[in-house]
Design a protein around this motif. Structure first.
Motif, mmCIF file in Angstrom:
data_model
loop_
_atom_site.group_PDB
_atom_site.id
_atom_site.type_symbol
_atom_site.label_atom_id
_atom_site.label_comp_id
_atom_site.label_asym_id
_atom_site.label_seq_id
_atom_site.Cartn_x
_atom_site.Cartn_y
_atom_site.Cartn_z
ATOM 1 N N LEU A 466 -46.740 -13.992 9.559
ATOM 2 C CA LEU A 466 -45.754 -13.206 10.302
ATOM 3 C C LEU A 466 -46.338 -11.864 10.728
ATOM 4 O O LEU A 466 -46.186 -11.427 11.874
ATOM 5 N N ASP A 467 -47.038 -11.223 9.814
ATOM 6 C CA ASP A 467 -47.637 -9.918 10.108
ATOM 7 C C ASP A 467 -48.757 -10.002 11.138
ATOM 8 O O ASP A 467 -49.164 -8.979 11.698
ATOM 9 N N SER A 468 -49.264 -11.202 11.374
ATOM 10 C CA SER A 468 -50.374 -11.377 12.313
ATOM 11 C C SER A 468 -49.913 -11.768 13.717
ATOM 12 O O SER A 468 -50.717 -12.185 14.542
ATOM 13 N N GLY A 469 -48.608 -11.645 13.958
ATOM 14 C CA GLY A 469 -48.106 -11.891 15.308
ATOM 15 C C GLY A 469 -47.604 -13.290 15.566
ATOM 16 O O GLY A 469 -47.615 -13.756 16.720
ATOM 17 N N TRP A 491 -40.055 -25.280 16.621
ATOM 18 C CA TRP A 491 -40.076 -25.741 15.226
ATOM 19 C C TRP A 491 -40.623 -24.641 14.312
ATOM 20 O O TRP A 491 -40.089 -24.376 13.239
ATOM 21 N N GLY A 492 -41.697 -24.000 14.759
ATOM 22 C CA GLY A 492 -42.269 -22.913 13.970
ATOM 23 C C GLY A 492 -41.293 -21.764 13.804
ATOM 24 O O GLY A 492 -41.151 -21.192 12.710
ATOM 25 N N LEU A 493 -40.594 -21.417 14.879
ATOM 26 C CA LEU A 493 -39.593 -20.343 14.804
ATOM 27 C C LEU A 493 -38.445 -20.735 13.877
ATOM 28 O O LEU A 493 -37.914 -19.896 13.134
ATOM 29 N N MET A 494 -38.059 -22.005 13.902
ATOM 30 C CA MET A 494 -36.992 -22.474 13.018
ATOM 31 C C MET A 494 -37.401 -22.338 11.554
ATOM 32 O O MET A 494 -36.625 -21.853 10.717
#
Length: 675
Positions: A466-469, A491-494
């Motif tokens: 998350l911290d890497s963008g 899917w990744g955002l979910m």
């Protein structure tokens, strides 16, 4: 003492005699030239540099030249093609390929065979396009007609067609030309090399081609079926290479779904492939057997489980990662020619080591695709995990991709996500691929699929990613043309939004934007729509203040999204997700007002409470239940409004529902009614 590795210089007089008016001297010069350039890269290059190709071409097309001389000229072309890419390209530029194809139409068997063999050598070069053999339909037909002439001809034609089978169009042209029937006749040959080349051609034609697989099932020649030949050659009485090619064909046919598993795959093909992965086999056979095995079991859980316990396969494949050549030569005291040969050998061995690693990763990816117990065995086998992690930093893109595929399968393991992956920053190479504009679609697809697993709630890597963008990269994926990339982005955002903090949820909505949300909800791919609704449900879950914060910013748009789905022609499963999202909105404090004040939405809720689909009814009732929860502020007013529009009448009608889950939800909702 004469050094056996000295290169023989081609005398200038030999070049001059190529132009002599006396045919006998020309014939001697051609033969001498042919002998001098064998094994000499330098002499082959000299022929090109001195402009002798034009004279050789002239000799080949001159009608009065003796066929033996023409045969020698053709053999010179074949030898030149084995020099360097530059010399091979020179042959193409000089129009030699078309001349050789024309040379196949003659009455001299030796010249015909020489033309075929030279064509095979020339097409080995990356500089020569195979498309020329498809430029005229008569070329393929004529090649097939040459196969019965001799074993050498059948071998050469099979090799040529195998090289020429590079696409679906090529496969279909060969099929429509009757190639399977011609090859079926070759398979009756007692000569192993003919059997092998014929099988290799069949494998090339049937790879991922269901039409070819069906043709194979119905093809026969000389009273023998093609399938009978193929199965026969899986027997251990044949050479390993022949067994391997026969097993490849059956693997490709099985993956095409043209025949059911009746023991042929489990008891013949799979054991053969596993056995040919053993250390005792030739390296090239081990690589091809492993790649074929990985493809065979890729999507079949039962075959994965059988393979995992077959003949020590996991340990055998792990040995691929530790492979070293059997011997090493000392470089001291070597001549230049010997040094060149040693260099070539070292380059070959380095490539074999790379191919072995790729094959191993592909086998492990297939083995661990579904079974947690197999994943556990792989994790405990040295040096699997270390090799996969190390390969992520490899300079070779193909090695990296094979490692990521393996990582993708392993990342489905909860144990691995919580332990081993915590010790390695496996996500960094994935983020690098996703952020690079030069990355291929296939690379981005596999990398993003793996990243989705690393973003699961229990993964220790989640915060670092998350911290890497990650949010920006995943949102960008949702805008891609390829539907699989859009799906992975959502899917990744979910996964990222599940049980996440409010700041992460807000970041996702801000970065994605409501316009993009609507585009995703309108996507032609149903899974993209489903995952988008799943993302919205996650954003509207957990703490009530999370729900209220999101709806205070995007409430109007979110309600429009719900209405859009409920009024669409989507399936019941999609509409159920929209109702569940609405139930989440109803679970907030201030967000309830969005539903209660929306007459259109209330009418839709009543409609879905009376729907003939039980799941939709249940989801609608849960939404009502969240709106009227007795202990929450404003409950009495909401209950009064819902009573006025007949919601409670419908709830009372549903008390006798047959579905136990629906009946229970109705009872819970009615229990909340104020006394």
């Amino acid at each position: 003492m004469v050094c056996g590795n000295m290169e023989v210089e081609v005398p200038r007089s030999t070049w001059d005699k190529l132009y002599d008016p006396q045919p006998e001297k020309v014939a001697i010069a051609v033969k001498s030239l042919k002998n001098c350039i064998i094994g000499s890269k330098k002499q082959k290059e000299q022929i090109v540099e001195q402009g002798l190709l034009a004279r050789l071409v002239n000799l080949l097309v001159e009608p009065d030249i003796n066929p033996r001389v023409k045969t020698n000229v053709v053999q010179i072309f074949g030898s030149i093609s084995k020099g360097s890419e530059l010399t091979a390209k020179s042959l193409s530029d000089a129009g030699v390929v078309k001349i050789l194809l024309n040379g196949l139409v003659n009455t001299e068997p030796q010249l015909t065979e020489a033309c075929l063999l030279s064509l095979v050598s020339i097409f080995d070069s990356k500089e020569t396009s195979i498309e020329v053999i498809y430029s005229d339909p008569a070329i393929i037909s004529h090649l097939l007609s040459l196969m019965p002439h001799s074993t050498n001809s059948s071998v050469a034609v099979c090799r040529l067609l195998t090289k020429g089978c590079e696409s679906l169009d090529h496969q279909n042209i060969l099929l429509n030309s009757g190639t399977p029937k011609s090859i079926c006749e070759v398979l009756s040959s007692p000569v192993p090399v003919a059997q092998l080349c014929a099988l290799q051609c069949l494998a090339a034609m049937v790879y991922k081609n269901e039409n070819a697989a069906h043709v194979y099932l119905s093809t026969s020649a000389q009273g023998k079926s093609l399938m009978g030949h193929i199965v026969f050659y899986t027997g251990r009485e044949h050479q390993e290479e022949i067994q391997l090619e026969a097993s490849r064909i059956l693997t490709y046919m099985y993956r095409c779904g043209v025949f059911e598993e009746d023991g042929l795959i489990v008891f013949q093909v799979l054991p053969c492939l596993v056995r040919l992965c053993k250390k005792e086999e030739r390296v090239v056979n081990r690589i091809l057997a492993a790649e074929t095995l990985a493809y065979l079991i890729e999507i079949d859980v039962e075959l994965q489980q059988i393979a995992a316990i077959s003949n020590h396969l996991i340990c055998t494949t792990a040995s691929f990662l530790r492979w070293e050549p059997d011997h090493r030569q000392k470089a001291s005291g070597m001549s230049r020619v010997q040094m060149n040969k040693l260099t070539q050998q070292l380059e070959k061995e380095a490539d074999q080591a790379k191919q072995l690693r790729k094959a191993a990763f592909h086998v492990f990816a297939s083995l661990s695709a579904n079974d947690e117990e197999i994943r556990k065995r792989l994790i405990e086998t040295e040096p699997v995990v270390q090799s996969v992690v190390g390969a992520l930093q490899d300079s070779d893109e193909d090695v990296v991709m094979s490692a990521i595929r393996c990582l993708h399968s392993l990342s489905r393991s909860v144990q691995l996500l919580r332990t081993t992956f915590q010790d390695h920053t496996v996500w960094e190479p994935l983020m690098k691929i996703l952020s690079s504009p030069a990355s291929k679609v296939e690379s981005v697809l596999v990398a993003s699929s793996t990243l989705c697993n690393l973003l699961l709630d229990f993964s220790p890597s989640k915060e670092k990613i998350l911290d890497s963008g990650a949010v920006e990269l995943l949102c960008e994926l949702t805008r891609k043309y390829d539907p699989s990339l859009r799906l992975n982005g959502v899917w990744g955002l979910m996964n990222l939004s599940f049980n996440s903090e409010q700041r992460i949820k807000s970041q996702i909505m801000t970065t994605l934007g409501t316009d993009q949300v609507f585009r995703l909800l309108s996507d032609t791919e149903i899974q993209v729509v489903m995952k988008t609704l799943g993302l919205l449900r996650n954003l509207l879950s957990n703490e009530k203040h999370h729900i209220d914060t999101i709806t205070s910013l995007y409430g109007k748009q979110l309600m429009q999204a719900v209405v859009f789905i409920l009024e669409s022609e989507n399936s019941h499963e999609v509409k159920e997700q929209a109702l569940c999202m609405l139930a989440n909105i109803a679970n907030g404090d201030t967000s309830k007002k969005l539903i209660v004040d929306n007459e259109d939405v209330l009418k839709k809720l009543k409609s879905y409470m009376l729907h003939n689909n039980t799941n939709l009814q249940t989801a609608a009732v849960v939404c009502i239940q969240n709106l009227i929860w007795r202990e929450e502020e404003g409950s009495c007013d909401r209950q009064a409004k819902l009573k006025d529009i007949g919601v409670f009448n419908i709830l009372n009608q549903l008390k006798t529902a047959e579905d136990s889950v629906l009946k229970e939800k109705v009872k819970m909702a009615l229990d909340q009614a104020s006394m």
